[in-house]
Design an enzyme around this catalytic site. Structure first.
Site, PDB file in Angstrom:
ATOM      1  N   ILE A  92       0.778  -1.437  -0.300  1.00 30.16           N
ATOM      2  CA  ILE A  92       0.141   0.192  -0.185  1.00 30.16           C
ATOM      3  C   ILE A  92       0.968   1.327  -0.098  1.00 30.16           C
ATOM      4  O   ILE A  92       1.942   1.495   0.590  1.00 30.16           O
ATOM      5  CB  ILE A  92      -0.452  -0.189   1.370  1.00 30.16           C
ATOM      6  N   ASN A 107      -2.691   2.342 -10.310  1.00 28.06           N
ATOM      7  CA  ASN A 107      -2.666   0.908  -9.817  1.00 28.06           C
ATOM      8  C   ASN A 107      -3.708  -0.013 -11.181  1.00 28.06           C
ATOM      9  O   ASN A 107      -4.873   0.341 -11.929  1.00 28.06           O
ATOM     10  CB  ASN A 107      -3.283   0.263  -8.643  1.00 28.06           C
ATOM     11  N   HIS A 109      -5.611  -3.625 -11.529  1.00 28.29           N
ATOM     12  CA  HIS A 109      -6.023  -4.516 -10.314  1.00 28.29           C
ATOM     13  C   HIS A 109      -7.013  -5.682 -10.428  1.00 28.29           C
ATOM     14  O   HIS A 109      -7.672  -5.710 -11.112  1.00 28.29           O
ATOM     15  CB  HIS A 109      -7.379  -3.800  -8.773  1.00 28.29           C
ATOM     16  N   ASP A 145      -7.489   0.767  -2.847  1.00 28.70           N
ATOM     17  CA  ASP A 145      -8.623  -0.029  -4.614  1.00 28.70           C
ATOM     18  C   ASP A 145      -9.460   1.008  -4.554  1.00 28.70           C
ATOM     19  O   ASP A 145     -10.495   0.217  -5.258  1.00 28.70           O
ATOM     20  CB  ASP A 145      -8.199  -1.548  -4.368  1.00 28.70           C
TER      21      ASP A 145
HETATM   22  C1  GAR Z   1      -1.687  -8.479 -11.771  1.00 24.41           C
HETATM   23  O1  GAR Z   1      -2.604  -9.044 -12.335  1.00 24.41           O
HETATM   24  C2  GAR Z   1      -1.991  -6.835 -10.833  1.00 24.41           C
HETATM   25  O2  GAR Z   1      -3.590  -6.925 -11.076  1.00 24.41           O
HETATM   26  C3  GAR Z   1      -2.421  -7.867  -9.703  1.00 24.41           C
HETATM   27  O3  GAR Z   1      -1.367  -8.533  -9.878  1.00 24.41           O
HETATM   28  C4  GAR Z   1      -0.824  -8.905 -10.545  1.00 24.41           C
HETATM   29  C5  GAR Z   1       0.649  -8.666 -11.089  1.00 24.41           C
HETATM   30  O4  GAR Z   1       1.518  -9.432 -12.710  1.00 24.41           O
HETATM   31  N1  GAR Z   1      -2.102  -6.664  -8.721  1.00 24.41           N
HETATM   32  C6  GAR Z   1      -2.716  -6.939  -7.344  1.00 24.41           C
HETATM   33  O5  GAR Z   1      -3.502  -8.160  -7.180  1.00 24.41           O
HETATM   34  C7  GAR Z   1      -2.296  -6.052  -6.947  1.00 24.41           C
HETATM   35  N2  GAR Z   1      -3.016  -6.351  -5.380  1.00 24.41           N
HETATM   36  P1  GAR Z   1       2.561  -8.907 -13.228  1.00 24.41           P
HETATM   37  O6  GAR Z   1       3.920  -9.167 -11.742  1.00 24.41           O
HETATM   38  O7  GAR Z   1       3.209 -10.198 -13.809  1.00 24.41           O
HETATM   39  O8  GAR Z   1       2.442  -8.043 -13.899  1.00 24.41           O
END
Ligand code: GAR
Length: 204
Positions: A92, A107, A109, A145
């Protein structure tokens, strides 16, 4: 071009999509640095491979969360970004960071906000029994979020998505998420934007 700093905590596939898009000068944004809250992650390796400077600011290296937040904001500020993109950054962002980058931090999500905020958006949607989920690109505010939504993408939940704890569902979400994020960051960079009463409008 607009200057982007991207923050990551893991595999960085969204970062890779942005790096690939930004290789074209017509995209309108360049990634000037990639920051992380931990070392030795694929996201940092992707940045290094692309020749983009990286920095790591670990919570454990600071006396408290506020000091970490300030150090992260300082590290980001060194690259004078127009936009900061939290792309799989699993911390956060604190008040000092948001004060300095208010309405300039995005961001992504992996759920359709305001449903299923937090660290387990995919798992929570699956456990709830949602039949559609997806991803949300939004500006970051002081809540978790809760900031102004720029765009969302929809993904259907399939009956066998329970079998692997949501891994396949997350991969389908990420496919949609990467192109949505690339599209939105490019538009914000090229067209400009303003935020009024939670509504994000493109254009200057
Ligand atoms: C993504 O799906 C993003 O939305 C999520 O982590 C993944 C990162 O993938 N984020 C969260 O859950 C934030 N709370 P990446 O490292 O392959 O881009």
């Amino acid at each position: 071009p607009a200057r982007l700093v991207v923050l990551v905590s893991g595999s960085g596939s969204n970062l890779q999509a942005l790096l690939d898009a930004a290789a074209d000068p017509a995209y309108g944004a360049e990634i000037v640095a990639v920051g992380a809250d931990r070392a030795d992650i694929l996201g940092l390796a992707r940045a290094e491979k692309a020749g983009v400077p990286t920095f790591v600011v670990k919570v454990a290296d600071f006396a408290d969360r506020a000091a970490w937040d300030r150090a992260l904001a300082d590290a980001v500020a060194a690259y004078t970004p127009d936009l900061v993109v939290s792309a799989g950054f699993m911390k956060i962002l604190g008040p000092e960071f948001l004060r300095r980058y208010d309405e300039r931090t995005l961001n992504t999500h992996p759920a359709l906000l305001p449903s299923f905020p937090g660290a387990h958006g995919v798992r929570d949607a699956l456990a709830y029994g949602a039949k559609v989920t997806g991803c949300t690109v939004h500006f970051v505010d002081a809540g978790v979020d809760t900031g102004p939504i720029v765009a969302q993408g929809v993904v259907a939940v399939e009956p066998d998505d329970d079998a692997d704890g949501g891994e396949a569902l997350h991969e389908r979400i990420k496919t949609v998420e990467r192109s949505l994020l690339v599209d939105i960051v490019g538009r914000l960079a090229r067209e400009g934007y303003r935020i009024e009463a939670r509504k994000v409008r493109f254009g200057s």
